[in-house]
Write a protein that holds these residues in place. Sequence first.
Motif, short mmCIF file in Angstrom:
data_model
loop_
_atom_site.label_atom_id
_atom_site.label_comp_id
_atom_site.label_asym_id
_atom_site.label_seq_id
_atom_site.Cartn_x
_atom_site.Cartn_y
_atom_site.Cartn_z
N SER A 151 0.87 -1.18 0.00
CA SER A 151 0.00 0.00 0.00
C SER A 151 0.90 1.22 0.00
O SER A 151 2.05 1.17 0.48
CB SER A 151 -0.92 0.03 1.23
OG SER A 151 -0.19 0.32 2.41
N ALA A 152 0.38 2.31 -0.51
CA ALA A 152 1.15 3.55 -0.54
C ALA A 152 1.49 4.01 0.87
O ALA A 152 2.59 4.50 1.14
CB ALA A 152 0.38 4.63 -1.30
N ALA A 153 0.53 3.83 1.79
CA ALA A 153 0.76 4.29 3.17
C ALA A 153 1.86 3.48 3.84
O ALA A 153 2.74 4.04 4.50
CB ALA A 153 -0.54 4.18 3.97
N LEU A 154 1.84 2.16 3.68
CA LEU A 154 2.88 1.33 4.29
C LEU A 154 4.24 1.64 3.68
O LEU A 154 5.24 1.75 4.40
CB LEU A 154 2.54 -0.15 4.09
CG LEU A 154 3.61 -1.16 4.55
CD1 LEU A 154 3.92 -0.98 6.03
CD2 LEU A 154 3.17 -2.58 4.25
N ALA A 155 4.29 1.79 2.37
CA ALA A 155 5.56 2.09 1.71
C ALA A 155 6.13 3.41 2.21
O ALA A 155 7.35 3.53 2.41
CB ALA A 155 5.37 2.12 0.20
N ARG A 156 5.29 4.39 2.43
CA ARG A 156 5.78 5.68 2.94
C ARG A 156 6.31 5.53 4.36
O ARG A 156 7.34 6.12 4.71
CB ARG A 156 4.68 6.73 2.88
CG ARG A 156 4.35 7.20 1.46
CD ARG A 156 3.43 8.41 1.47
NE ARG A 156 4.05 9.56 2.10
CZ ARG A 156 4.90 10.39 1.49
NH1 ARG A 156 5.24 10.19 0.23
NH2 ARG A 156 5.41 11.42 2.14
N ARG A 157 5.62 4.76 5.19
CA ARG A 157 6.11 4.57 6.56
C ARG A 157 7.46 3.88 6.57
O ARG A 157 8.31 4.16 7.41
CB ARG A 157 5.10 3.76 7.38
CG ARG A 157 3.80 4.48 7.68
CD ARG A 157 3.05 3.84 8.83
NE ARG A 157 2.74 2.43 8.64
CZ ARG A 157 1.65 1.97 8.02
NH1 ARG A 157 0.78 2.82 7.51
NH2 ARG A 157 1.43 0.67 7.90
N LEU A 158 7.67 2.97 5.64
CA LEU A 158 8.92 2.22 5.59
C LEU A 158 10.07 3.01 5.00
O LEU A 158 11.22 2.85 5.42
CB LEU A 158 8.72 0.94 4.78
CG LEU A 158 7.82 -0.13 5.39
CD1 LEU A 158 7.59 -1.25 4.38
CD2 LEU A 158 8.41 -0.69 6.68
N LEU A 159 9.79 3.86 4.02
CA LEU A 159 10.86 4.43 3.20
C LEU A 159 11.09 5.92 3.36
O LEU A 159 12.25 6.37 3.30
CB LEU A 159 10.58 4.12 1.72
CG LEU A 159 10.76 2.66 1.33
CD1 LEU A 159 10.02 2.36 0.03
CD2 LEU A 159 12.24 2.34 1.19
N THR A 169 21.90 2.74 5.23
CA THR A 169 20.57 2.77 4.63
C THR A 169 19.82 1.46 4.85
O THR A 169 18.65 1.45 5.26
CB THR A 169 20.68 3.06 3.12
OG1 THR A 169 21.21 4.37 2.93
CG2 THR A 169 19.32 2.98 2.45
N GLY A 170 20.48 0.35 4.57
CA GLY A 170 19.81 -0.94 4.72
C GLY A 170 19.40 -1.22 6.15
O GLY A 170 18.30 -1.72 6.41
N ALA A 171 20.28 -0.92 7.09
CA ALA A 171 19.96 -1.15 8.50
C ALA A 171 18.77 -0.31 8.94
O ALA A 171 17.91 -0.77 9.71
CB ALA A 171 21.19 -0.84 9.36
N ALA A 172 18.71 0.93 8.45
CA ALA A 172 17.58 1.80 8.81
C ALA A 172 16.27 1.24 8.26
O ALA A 172 15.24 1.28 8.95
CB ALA A 172 17.83 3.21 8.28
N LEU A 173 16.31 0.72 7.04
CA LEU A 173 15.10 0.12 6.48
C LEU A 173 14.69 -1.13 7.25
O LEU A 173 13.50 -1.33 7.55
CB LEU A 173 15.31 -0.21 5.00
CG LEU A 173 14.16 -0.94 4.31
CD1 LEU A 173 12.86 -0.15 4.42
CD2 LEU A 173 14.50 -1.21 2.85
N LEU A 174 15.66 -1.96 7.60
CA LEU A 174 15.34 -3.16 8.38
C LEU A 174 14.73 -2.78 9.73
O LEU A 174 13.81 -3.46 10.21
CB LEU A 174 16.61 -3.99 8.58
CG LEU A 174 16.99 -4.93 7.45
CD1 LEU A 174 18.33 -5.59 7.74
CD2 LEU A 174 15.92 -6.00 7.22
N ASP A 175 15.22 -1.72 10.36
CA ASP A 175 14.64 -1.27 11.62
C ASP A 175 13.17 -0.91 11.43
O ASP A 175 12.32 -1.23 12.29
CB ASP A 175 15.40 -0.06 12.16
CG ASP A 175 16.76 -0.43 12.75
OD1 ASP A 175 16.98 -1.63 13.02
OD2 ASP A 175 17.59 0.48 12.92
N ARG A 176 12.87 -0.26 10.33
CA ARG A 176 11.47 0.13 10.10
C ARG A 176 10.60 -1.09 9.82
O ARG A 176 9.45 -1.16 10.26
CB ARG A 176 11.40 1.12 8.95
CG ARG A 176 12.02 2.47 9.29
CD ARG A 176 11.47 3.56 8.43
NE ARG A 176 12.06 4.85 8.72
CZ ARG A 176 11.67 6.00 8.17
NH1 ARG A 176 10.70 5.99 7.27
NH2 ARG A 176 12.25 7.14 8.49
#
Length: 226
Positions: A151-159, A169-176
């Motif tokens: 979903s657009a909302a989930l993708a925004r929260r993650l990225l 960068t990768g570690a920050a994304l994994l944390d999210r």
Amino acid sequence: MRAVLAAPPPTLLVIAKAPVPGRVKTRLTPPYSPEQAAALAEAALADTLRTLSAVPAGRRLLVLDGEPGGWLPPGWEVVPQCGGGLDERLAAAFAHAAPDAPALLVGMDTPQLTGPMLAEPLSSVRRKGVDAWYGAAADGGFWALGLARPSAALARRLLVGVPMSTPGTGAALLDRLTDEGLTVSHLPALTDVDTAREVQQVAALAPGGRFAAQVRSLRLSPEVAG
């Protein structure tokens, strides 16, 4: 068994820039010229699209900054990238995916990618219980992100707000992903093509591809490439 067989095929997304000299792979110049860097980018993109064309999918979308060219294979829809930073453009790409099928997004920098690396983890049997797919890049970034229920909302929260192009960068994304409570399936770690040294490394990993052929045609000496 019926539920597994009826599982919808995934949407495959590739985010890319049109391979125009001076606009792509600028970190390769020098030692490569802007024209050579663009030729390498085009070859990497063509290899990526060809590989994903063989992976079972419901839709294949190229999220493109620029205009498509002769490198675009049949069966791909082209949609324009939105404006903003890379974090916003990555998040917006998922808005093109249907929410009732998994979606996986990759870039144009890993021409060594093979079909089985994606086809197996995205298969109906293997994706049971998985909420997201993550592919780590050797430089600390990531080369793939997939969502089982995009979903657009989930993708925004993650990225959105994740610092891009940094060793963290990768570690920050994994944390999210963890903070969202998502069960993550890890894809193989790959090397992005960002430097002249990585050009040589990746070409050696996939010697039969168009990217490797382009590297050989440029005949850059190992001393310069290093």
